[in-house]
Design a protein around this motif. Sequence first.
Motif, PDB file in Angstrom:
ATOM      1  N   ARG A 254      -2.739  -3.795  -9.937  1.00  0.00           N
ATOM      2  CA  ARG A 254      -2.468  -2.428  -9.490  1.00  0.00           C
ATOM      3  C   ARG A 254      -3.787  -1.694  -9.297  1.00  0.00           C
ATOM      4  O   ARG A 254      -4.574  -1.570 -10.236  1.00  0.00           O
ATOM      5  CB  ARG A 254      -1.577  -1.721 -10.509  1.00  0.00           C
ATOM      6  CG  ARG A 254      -0.209  -2.401 -10.639  1.00  0.00           C
ATOM      7  CD  ARG A 254       0.620  -1.855 -11.778  1.00  0.00           C
ATOM      8  NE  ARG A 254      -0.015  -1.941 -13.087  1.00  0.00           N
ATOM      9  CZ  ARG A 254      -0.064  -3.024 -13.856  1.00  0.00           C
ATOM     10  NH1 ARG A 254       0.491  -4.147 -13.447  1.00  0.00           N
ATOM     11  NH2 ARG A 254      -0.653  -3.000 -15.018  1.00  0.00           N
ATOM     12  N   TYR A 255      -3.997  -1.193  -8.088  1.00  0.00           N
ATOM     13  CA  TYR A 255      -5.253  -0.533  -7.730  1.00  0.00           C
ATOM     14  C   TYR A 255      -4.990   0.847  -7.139  1.00  0.00           C
ATOM     15  O   TYR A 255      -3.859   1.193  -6.818  1.00  0.00           O
ATOM     16  CB  TYR A 255      -6.000  -1.353  -6.670  1.00  0.00           C
ATOM     17  CG  TYR A 255      -6.353  -2.753  -7.083  1.00  0.00           C
ATOM     18  CD1 TYR A 255      -7.269  -2.997  -8.097  1.00  0.00           C
ATOM     19  CD2 TYR A 255      -5.774  -3.846  -6.448  1.00  0.00           C
ATOM     20  CE1 TYR A 255      -7.605  -4.289  -8.464  1.00  0.00           C
ATOM     21  CE2 TYR A 255      -6.111  -5.144  -6.804  1.00  0.00           C
ATOM     22  CZ  TYR A 255      -7.031  -5.358  -7.815  1.00  0.00           C
ATOM     23  OH  TYR A 255      -7.359  -6.639  -8.175  1.00  0.00           O
ATOM     24  N   CYS A 256      -6.080   1.594  -6.950  1.00  0.00           N
ATOM     25  CA  CYS A 256      -5.998   2.870  -6.243  1.00  0.00           C
ATOM     26  C   CYS A 256      -7.355   3.202  -5.637  1.00  0.00           C
ATOM     27  O   CYS A 256      -8.386   2.666  -6.046  1.00  0.00           O
ATOM     28  CB  CYS A 256      -5.533   4.004  -7.153  1.00  0.00           C
ATOM     29  SG  CYS A 256      -6.701   4.472  -8.430  1.00  0.00           S
TER      30      CYS A 256
ATOM     31  N   LEU B  12       0.848  -1.183   0.000  1.00  0.00           N
ATOM     32  CA  LEU B  12       0.000   0.000   0.000  1.00  0.00           C
ATOM     33  C   LEU B  12       0.888   1.238   0.000  1.00  0.00           C
ATOM     34  O   LEU B  12       1.786   1.362   0.844  1.00  0.00           O
ATOM     35  CB  LEU B  12      -0.902   0.005   1.226  1.00  0.00           C
ATOM     36  CG  LEU B  12      -1.914  -1.144   1.263  1.00  0.00           C
ATOM     37  CD1 LEU B  12      -2.469  -1.331   2.656  1.00  0.00           C
ATOM     38  CD2 LEU B  12      -3.029  -0.884   0.277  1.00  0.00           C
ATOM     39  N   VAL B  13       0.644   2.132  -0.933  1.00  0.00           N
ATOM     40  CA  VAL B  13       1.384   3.378  -1.052  1.00  0.00           C
ATOM     41  C   VAL B  13       0.420   4.507  -0.700  1.00  0.00           C
ATOM     42  O   VAL B  13      -0.656   4.618  -1.299  1.00  0.00           O
ATOM     43  CB  VAL B  13       1.920   3.589  -2.488  1.00  0.00           C
ATOM     44  CG1 VAL B  13       2.656   4.920  -2.611  1.00  0.00           C
ATOM     45  CG2 VAL B  13       2.813   2.428  -2.913  1.00  0.00           C
ATOM     46  N   ALA B  14       0.786   5.331   0.263  1.00  0.00           N
ATOM     47  CA  ALA B  14      -0.066   6.465   0.629  1.00  0.00           C
ATOM     48  C   ALA B  14       0.041   7.538  -0.454  1.00  0.00           C
ATOM     49  O   ALA B  14       1.132   7.881  -0.899  1.00  0.00           O
ATOM     50  CB  ALA B  14       0.353   7.033   1.981  1.00  0.00           C
ATOM     51  N   ALA B  15      -1.101   8.034  -0.891  1.00  0.00           N
ATOM     52  CA  ALA B  15      -1.148   9.051  -1.940  1.00  0.00           C
ATOM     53  C   ALA B  15      -0.356  10.289  -1.540  1.00  0.00           C
ATOM     54  O   ALA B  15      -0.239  10.622  -0.357  1.00  0.00           O
ATOM     55  CB  ALA B  15      -2.598   9.435  -2.217  1.00  0.00           C
ATOM     56  N   ALA B  16       0.182  10.980  -2.534  1.00  0.00           N
ATOM     57  CA  ALA B  16       0.875  12.246  -2.300  1.00  0.00           C
ATOM     58  C   ALA B  16      -0.139  13.276  -1.827  1.00  0.00           C
ATOM     59  O   ALA B  16      -1.354  13.112  -2.002  1.00  0.00           O
ATOM     60  CB  ALA B  16       1.564  12.703  -3.588  1.00  0.00           C
TER      61      ALA B  16
ATOM     62  N   ILE C 199       0.448  -7.356  -5.309  1.00  0.00           N
ATOM     63  CA  ILE C 199      -0.540  -6.316  -5.556  1.00  0.00           C
ATOM     64  C   ILE C 199       0.038  -5.011  -5.032  1.00  0.00           C
ATOM     65  O   ILE C 199       0.692  -4.991  -3.990  1.00  0.00           O
ATOM     66  CB  ILE C 199      -1.860  -6.637  -4.812  1.00  0.00           C
ATOM     67  CG1 ILE C 199      -2.485  -7.913  -5.366  1.00  0.00           C
ATOM     68  CG2 ILE C 199      -2.832  -5.463  -4.889  1.00  0.00           C
ATOM     69  CD1 ILE C 199      -3.649  -8.430  -4.544  1.00  0.00           C
ATOM     70  N   VAL C 200      -0.197  -3.929  -5.747  1.00  0.00           N
ATOM     71  CA  VAL C 200       0.127  -2.600  -5.239  1.00  0.00           C
ATOM     72  C   VAL C 200      -1.147  -1.769  -5.308  1.00  0.00           C
ATOM     73  O   VAL C 200      -1.928  -1.902  -6.247  1.00  0.00           O
ATOM     74  CB  VAL C 200       1.285  -1.925  -6.021  1.00  0.00           C
ATOM     75  CG1 VAL C 200       0.900  -1.620  -7.461  1.00  0.00           C
ATOM     76  CG2 VAL C 200       1.743  -0.673  -5.304  1.00  0.00           C
ATOM     77  N   ALA C 201      -1.370  -0.963  -4.278  1.00  0.00           N
ATOM     78  CA  ALA C 201      -2.536  -0.082  -4.251  1.00  0.00           C
ATOM     79  C   ALA C 201      -2.123   1.275  -3.692  1.00  0.00           C
ATOM     80  O   ALA C 201      -1.510   1.344  -2.632  1.00  0.00           O
ATOM     81  CB  ALA C 201      -3.649  -0.692  -3.397  1.00  0.00           C
ATOM     82  N   VAL C 202      -2.456   2.319  -4.423  1.00  0.00           N
ATOM     83  CA  VAL C 202      -2.245   3.683  -3.945  1.00  0.00           C
ATOM     84  C   VAL C 202      -3.540   4.095  -3.267  1.00  0.00           C
ATOM     85  O   VAL C 202      -4.616   4.016  -3.869  1.00  0.00           O
ATOM     86  CB  VAL C 202      -1.915   4.648  -5.098  1.00  0.00           C
ATOM     87  CG1 VAL C 202      -1.747   6.069  -4.572  1.00  0.00           C
ATOM     88  CG2 VAL C 202      -0.667   4.191  -5.840  1.00  0.00           C
ATOM     89  N   ALA C 203      -3.440   4.490  -2.017  1.00  0.00           N
ATOM     90  CA  ALA C 203      -4.651   4.798  -1.251  1.00  0.00           C
ATOM     91  C   ALA C 203      -4.420   6.012  -0.353  1.00  0.00           C
ATOM     92  O   ALA C 203      -3.272   6.394  -0.089  1.00  0.00           O
ATOM     93  CB  ALA C 203      -5.056   3.592  -0.412  1.00  0.00           C
ATOM     94  N   GLU C 204      -5.512   6.567   0.107  1.00  0.00           N
ATOM     95  CA  GLU C 204      -5.441   7.675   1.047  1.00  0.00           C
ATOM     96  C   GLU C 204      -4.753   7.195   2.327  1.00  0.00           C
ATOM     97  O   GLU C 204      -4.881   6.017   2.704  1.00  0.00           O
ATOM     98  CB  GLU C 204      -6.842   8.179   1.365  1.00  0.00           C
ATOM     99  CG  GLU C 204      -7.537   8.790   0.168  1.00  0.00           C
ATOM    100  CD  GLU C 204      -6.765   9.957  -0.420  1.00  0.00           C
ATOM    101  OE1 GLU C 204      -6.312  10.835   0.333  1.00  0.00           O
ATOM    102  OE2 GLU C 204      -6.612   9.988  -1.650  1.00  0.00           O
TER     103      GLU C 204
ATOM    104  N   PRO D  97      -3.281   2.315 -12.403  1.00  0.00           N
ATOM    105  CA  PRO D  97      -4.112   1.583 -11.438  1.00  0.00           C
ATOM    106  C   PRO D  97      -5.600   1.592 -11.774  1.00  0.00           C
ATOM    107  O   PRO D  97      -6.108   2.519 -12.408  1.00  0.00           O
ATOM    108  CB  PRO D  97      -3.864   2.348 -10.135  1.00  0.00           C
ATOM    109  CG  PRO D  97      -3.627   3.752 -10.580  1.00  0.00           C
ATOM    110  CD  PRO D  97      -2.874   3.624 -11.892  1.00  0.00           C
ATOM    111  N   LEU D  98      -6.269   0.563 -11.333  1.00  0.00           N
ATOM    112  CA  LEU D  98      -7.720   0.441 -11.457  1.00  0.00           C
ATOM    113  C   LEU D  98      -8.345   0.959 -10.167  1.00  0.00           C
ATOM    114  O   LEU D  98      -7.999   0.481  -9.077  1.00  0.00           O
ATOM    115  CB  LEU D  98      -8.099  -1.028 -11.671  1.00  0.00           C
ATOM    116  CG  LEU D  98      -9.578  -1.361 -11.730  1.00  0.00           C
ATOM    117  CD1 LEU D  98     -10.229  -0.708 -12.947  1.00  0.00           C
ATOM    118  CD2 LEU D  98      -9.765  -2.869 -11.783  1.00  0.00           C
ATOM    119  N   ALA D  99      -9.234   1.928 -10.258  1.00  0.00           N
ATOM    120  CA  ALA D  99      -9.879   2.487  -9.065  1.00  0.00           C
ATOM    121  C   ALA D  99     -10.771   1.440  -8.408  1.00  0.00           C
ATOM    122  O   ALA D  99     -11.542   0.757  -9.080  1.00  0.00           O
ATOM    123  CB  ALA D  99     -10.697   3.723  -9.431  1.00  0.00           C
ATOM    124  N   GLN D 100     -10.651   1.311  -7.106  1.00  0.00           N
ATOM    125  CA  GLN D 100     -11.421   0.364  -6.311  1.00  0.00           C
ATOM    126  C   GLN D 100     -12.350   1.133  -5.370  1.00  0.00           C
ATOM    127  O   GLN D 100     -11.869   1.754  -4.411  1.00  0.00           O
ATOM    128  CB  GLN D 100     -10.487  -0.509  -5.479  1.00  0.00           C
ATOM    129  CG  GLN D 100      -9.635  -1.443  -6.278  1.00  0.00           C
ATOM    130  CD  GLN D 100     -10.425  -2.641  -6.741  1.00  0.00           C
ATOM    131  OE1 GLN D 100     -10.757  -3.512  -5.969  1.00  0.00           O
ATOM    132  NE2 GLN D 100     -10.745  -2.666  -8.013  1.00  0.00           N
TER     133      GLN D 100
END
Length: 191
Positions: free
Chosen positions: A51-53, A7-11, A139-144, A70-73
């Motif tokens: 890859r998600y976000c 999980l990557v925290a959004a900028a 899996i990688v996901a960019v999230a708040e 990324p695919l929005a989830q």
Amino acid sequence: MHVRVSLVAAARSSSLLAERFDDDRPLDGTGWRSVESAARDLVPLGSAGLRYCSPTPRSRATGEALGYAPLAQPALRECDMGRWRGLTLAEVTAREPGAVDLWLSDPRAAPHGGESLLAFISRIGGWLDTRPADDGGEIVAVAEPSVVRAALVYALQAPPLTYWNVDVRPLSTMTLTGWSGRWHLCLRPPV
């Protein structure tokens, strides 16, 4: 069979004091510069098979800037803050100090009319638990940052109020390994 979820925290999209509940603002200049400087370390995570976000503009922009496509989830959206949406914590505290105290002390409370902290953590945990567990899958996901905090609390089976003690900075990463209901925090040195 296990899966690795990074999980990557959004900028950032605004200064910390200007952040609003359910903020739909895009990345600000500082956010874009931060993504550029962190890209060398974060781009390799884009080799993940999935890859998600989060569906927020800054999560999508962060993922796109890192080349993840990324695919929005929808399940990775921030906590539904009901009538507090669009307000800062300071604004809500000035208007409804008792409601804020209740929200911060009772994980089942939703004085704003939206989602309780417990429901939010459970929703994020449900998303984690439904990830395909292909042995060695990534899996990688960019999230708040709030989503990353909720995932950590869920994965470690920590008390819900632990959520308030976790600081997730923009562009920080957390990796969980495991499968449904059996998650482990994996701390790795920088790439």
